[in-house]
Design a protein around this motif. Structure first.
Motif, short mmCIF file in Angstrom:
data_model
loop_
_atom_site.label_atom_id
_atom_site.label_comp_id
_atom_site.label_asym_id
_atom_site.label_seq_id
_atom_site.Cartn_x
_atom_site.Cartn_y
_atom_site.Cartn_z
N GLY A 183 -1.94 7.18 0.57
CA GLY A 183 -1.34 7.14 -0.76
C GLY A 183 -0.83 8.50 -1.20
N PRO A 184 0.14 8.50 -2.13
CA PRO A 184 0.82 9.74 -2.51
C PRO A 184 -0.14 10.80 -3.05
CG PRO A 184 1.50 7.89 -3.93
CD PRO A 184 0.72 7.32 -2.81
N TRP A 215 8.85 9.86 -5.13
CA TRP A 215 8.77 11.32 -5.38
C TRP A 215 9.94 11.80 -6.23
CZ3 TRP A 215 4.32 13.35 -4.99
CH2 TRP A 215 3.41 12.99 -3.98
N TYR A 246 12.16 0.80 6.56
CA TYR A 246 11.42 1.97 6.10
C TYR A 246 11.14 2.85 7.31
CZ TYR A 246 8.30 5.01 3.55
OH TYR A 246 7.74 6.11 2.96
N TYR A 302 6.99 19.34 12.08
CA TYR A 302 7.50 18.44 11.03
C TYR A 302 8.99 18.18 11.19
CZ TYR A 302 10.13 21.80 8.17
OH TYR A 302 11.07 22.70 7.71
N ARG A 323 3.07 3.31 4.24
CA ARG A 323 3.03 2.16 3.33
C ARG A 323 1.59 1.73 3.07
NH1 ARG A 323 6.74 -2.47 5.74
NH2 ARG A 323 5.92 -3.48 3.87
N TRP A 370 4.00 2.81 -5.14
CA TRP A 370 3.78 3.27 -3.76
C TRP A 370 4.35 2.25 -2.77
CZ3 TRP A 370 -1.86 3.54 -1.40
CH2 TRP A 370 -1.79 3.90 -0.06
N LEU A 419 8.08 3.43 -2.33
CA LEU A 419 7.81 4.26 -1.15
C LEU A 419 8.22 5.71 -1.42
CD1 LEU A 419 8.88 1.42 1.26
CD2 LEU A 419 6.58 2.41 1.13
N ILE A 420 8.80 6.34 -0.43
CA ILE A 420 9.10 7.77 -0.56
C ILE A 420 10.02 8.07 -1.75
CG2 ILE A 420 11.13 7.75 0.98
CD1 ILE A 420 8.26 10.26 1.10
N TYR A 471 -1.80 11.03 3.97
CA TYR A 471 -0.86 10.08 3.34
C TYR A 471 0.35 9.75 4.19
CZ TYR A 471 1.22 14.48 1.56
OH TYR A 471 1.74 15.74 1.44
N VAL A 496 -0.95 12.09 -6.91
CA VAL A 496 -0.39 11.09 -7.84
C VAL A 496 -1.32 9.90 -8.03
CG1 VAL A 496 1.55 9.56 -8.22
CG2 VAL A 496 1.93 11.81 -7.21
N LEU A 497 -1.79 9.35 -6.93
CA LEU A 497 -2.63 8.17 -7.04
C LEU A 497 -3.95 8.50 -7.74
CD1 LEU A 497 -2.84 5.33 -4.57
CD2 LEU A 497 -4.98 6.18 -5.48
N ASP A 519 10.24 6.13 7.23
CA ASP A 519 9.67 7.37 6.73
C ASP A 519 8.15 7.31 6.67
OD1 ASP A 519 10.06 9.92 5.97
OD2 ASP A 519 10.92 9.48 4.00
N ASN A 576 -1.81 6.42 5.73
CA ASN A 576 -1.63 5.50 4.59
C ASN A 576 -2.61 5.73 3.45
OD1 ASN A 576 -1.34 4.03 7.43
ND2 ASN A 576 0.27 3.25 6.12
N SER A 590 6.28 10.43 6.42
CA SER A 590 6.28 11.20 5.17
C SER A 590 5.28 10.57 4.20
CB SER A 590 7.68 11.22 4.57
OG SER A 590 7.70 11.96 3.38
N LEU A 591 5.41 9.27 4.00
CA LEU A 591 4.47 8.52 3.16
C LEU A 591 4.27 7.15 3.78
CD1 LEU A 591 2.86 8.37 0.42
CD2 LEU A 591 4.86 7.19 -0.49
#
Lengths: 402, 402
Positions: free
Chosen positions: A232-233, B63, A30, A176, A38, B55, B59-60, A226, B285-286, A32, A230, A35-36
């Protein structure tokens, strides 16, 4: 740098944290985390316990038992731990976009008569879009700067454009796309010399690179919880405003949560004197729970140790690319000098979009970024060197298979 | 009406739902479902499962697997179930305050040349504060109306104030204090005849009274998901915009989520043609997960059955007050005519604040509202008639003890 990951993992003081994240079956690597992030394994139960024992059992009484203050109690904790911010200057609320909007509107109102907002044409889209909207509605002008795509904004670029017309300079601290880390202290000083305010987007910085907002004289900042935090989305975001600026900051989304003595429900808006004046709606208490878990983990690890590992992880990415992927035309789209680098490295390669799809099919998850970027964002607490090596090995396989 | 609750509970088709909520140990009566709805017992595990299996495991990639569309997929579901709104007109995002701000700003911009916003001086504070701010920043004038404190806005009051200068009328559908239910269809028609738009705050309506936004010709609405929708403390809010208005609605918080083709990350803001143009930041989302659980429960129960029980519950509150509490000086601060009543009843009594404290100490949880209101908000899915009786019996004890 040794390309064998085992020694790096063996020497990694943060290695034990990796097992404390919720498992991701089938995921080889993972990459990323920028981006998000874990979820820590503890997050699921922490939220479930809140639902049962606080929301469910305390019900409305919870608002008097700490919920109402969550934006600032958690904000102070985040400030002390990851922002270099003393208490009373940070809130958690809304989304990054909404907080940036509120701060930028407050900033330009605090610099009446000044007509320009400096914006980086390569900044993250939300920042550009919202500043464009603010410029249009307030009768201001955007003063664009265009940064090196593989690097980012420099103090001299800012010195060239700020002046007596500048109300606000809006920049990302870590870019970014390239991962460039701007010199916040120097740029802030240059803007201040011109009488302007600076608004920093910390979305790609926070939880990854050390920040000293108070020490660097920062004015305003906002960011996302997020990614490296961490949360969360779609988790709520944070905003920072330097204490002495607060009395002059009037943000436009006037809601009850930002009002002095809100439960009096009195006529007329009278903003809280402190940082709560940045708030608008009811605090997103449930949405902030994951952050409470990850801040504990970050405190345990320490931001300096996180940064030390992040530097080594990104250095390792670059070493692997140079040794194994450069022959296939992969180049580094990020600063090679660690002093200018944040926590991620973007690789440039033709066909990046298809390569990312192929990597994902093989359980390796980076991010594609237009037009030719493969963004590698190893999160220090959850990513091992072996994982980075395995992930890039899959990219090498795809490239060598043509 | 029979003051013995046992017959009412025995005849209640929704009674079985009550056991499906997370337990609240020590709570004799929870009479504040209109402030913070109780969590279904399934909510804790639903969130935990999301953290682990979506999540944590996707993970990503999540989306691309539905998360990004959550604001509209869940919005459509809410619209069909509880708003009387066809698809493509509802989003879930932000807070009620932020969504009201965006909608009100978009509305006044869609009525250029008109200078007035009609506002109810007894409306919920956030609505008043934010409209005051918008009026100030856009050079508009607030046109206040003052409603009967024990009732609320009438069509004739609106007819008296709207005219060619009116850009926007902003009202709550169910008043937070009195529980008055406005005649949305008639008021909307009156405003439309004057060429004005109407923005409705549905925070105290949704999930409690049936709504027919499309059928009533509504323009714009927003509301809260943590009251009768059991979304959890500080859950994201919802906004409705009638489909044919969307092309003319430009909200000011221009973020990437509201842009057409957001992942192109292209220059310049170009809003989505559809309802996603109301969005700004990354979808929460969460924070929306509890709502997915409670909407399933609401669908199972049916909004008409919810309203039928709500009418009976509030009727029962009034009957108990008249019979048992009126001798102590307690009066009804809400409409006695069910046709004008939403889902809660406010009692007026001197010393209300102290009485509410006393009730809470005895496990009975209503809301205090300045200056003399005890707000009783029984949630049809989680409140029994016995609970209402037990709660008001405690108030009677306190009153009789002086």
């Amino acid at each position: 740098m040794d390309l064998d990951p085992s020694g790096h993992d063996a020497a990694d003081p943060l290695a034990p944290f990796r097992d404390r994240f919720s498992p991701a079956p089938g995921v080889v690597a993972y990459l990323d985390g920028n981006s998000l992030g874990r979820p820590p394994a503890a997050t699921a139960e922490r939220i479930a316990a809140f639902v049962r024992d606080e929301w469910g059992a305390r019900l409305i009484r919870g608002w008097d038992e700490g919920w109402w203050e969550t934006p600032t109690t958690l904000g102070d904790r985040l400030g002390a731990l990851a922002l270099g911010a003393g208490p009373g200057q940070v809130v958690l609320a809304d989304s990054t976009t909404v907080l940036l909007y509120k701060l930028a509107r407050a900033a330009v109102a605090a610099r009446p008569g000044r007509t320009e907002i400096v914006v980086d044409t390569r900044d993250f889209p939300t920042d550009r879009y919202l500043l464009g909207g603010i410029a249009a509605e307030r009768g201001l002008t955007l003063r664009p700067i265009t940064t090196d795509p593989a690097a980012g904004v420099t103090p001299s670029q800012i010195a060239d454009v700020v002046g007596p017309s500048t109300a606000l300079v809006s920049l990302s601290h870590v870019a970014y796309w390239s991962g460039w880390r701007a010199d916040m202290e120097q740029i802030t000083g240059i803007a201040h010399d011109a009488g302007a305010l600076v608004l920093w987007d910390l979305s790609h910085s926070v939880g990854s690179v050390p920040l000293e907002l108070d020490g660097w004289g920062a004015d305003l900042a906002a960011g996302c919880s997020y990614k490296y935090l961490n949360g969360g989305p779609g988790a709520p975001a944070f905003a920072y405003a330097r204490r002495d600026l607060l009395p002059s900051l009037n943000q436009p989304v006037q809601g009850w949560t930002g009002r002095r003595d809100p439960f009096a429900m009195a006529p007329g808006y009278d903003p809280e004197p402190g940082v709560r004046r940045l708030l608008s709606g009811t605090p997103p208490v449930l949405g902030l729970l994951p952050l409470t878990v990850s801040l504990e983990m970050l405190a345990e690890a320490g931001v300096d140790a996180v940064r030390a590992k992040s530097e080594k992880l990104t250095e390792y990415v670059i070493a692997l690319v140079d040794a194994r992927l450069a022959p296939f035309g992969v180049t580094i789209g990020s600063p090679r000098d660690v002093a200018h680098r944040g926590g991620h490295v973007t690789l440039r390669v033709p066909g990046a979009r298809e390569l990312v799809t192929g990597m994902q099919e093989r359980g390796v998850i980076p991010d594609f970024r237009e037009p030719d970027g493969i963004r590698i964002g190893p999160a220090p607490l959850s990513t091992s060197f072996t994982e980075v090596r395995d992930g890039l090995a899959v990219l090498e396989e795809l490239l060598s298979a043509g």
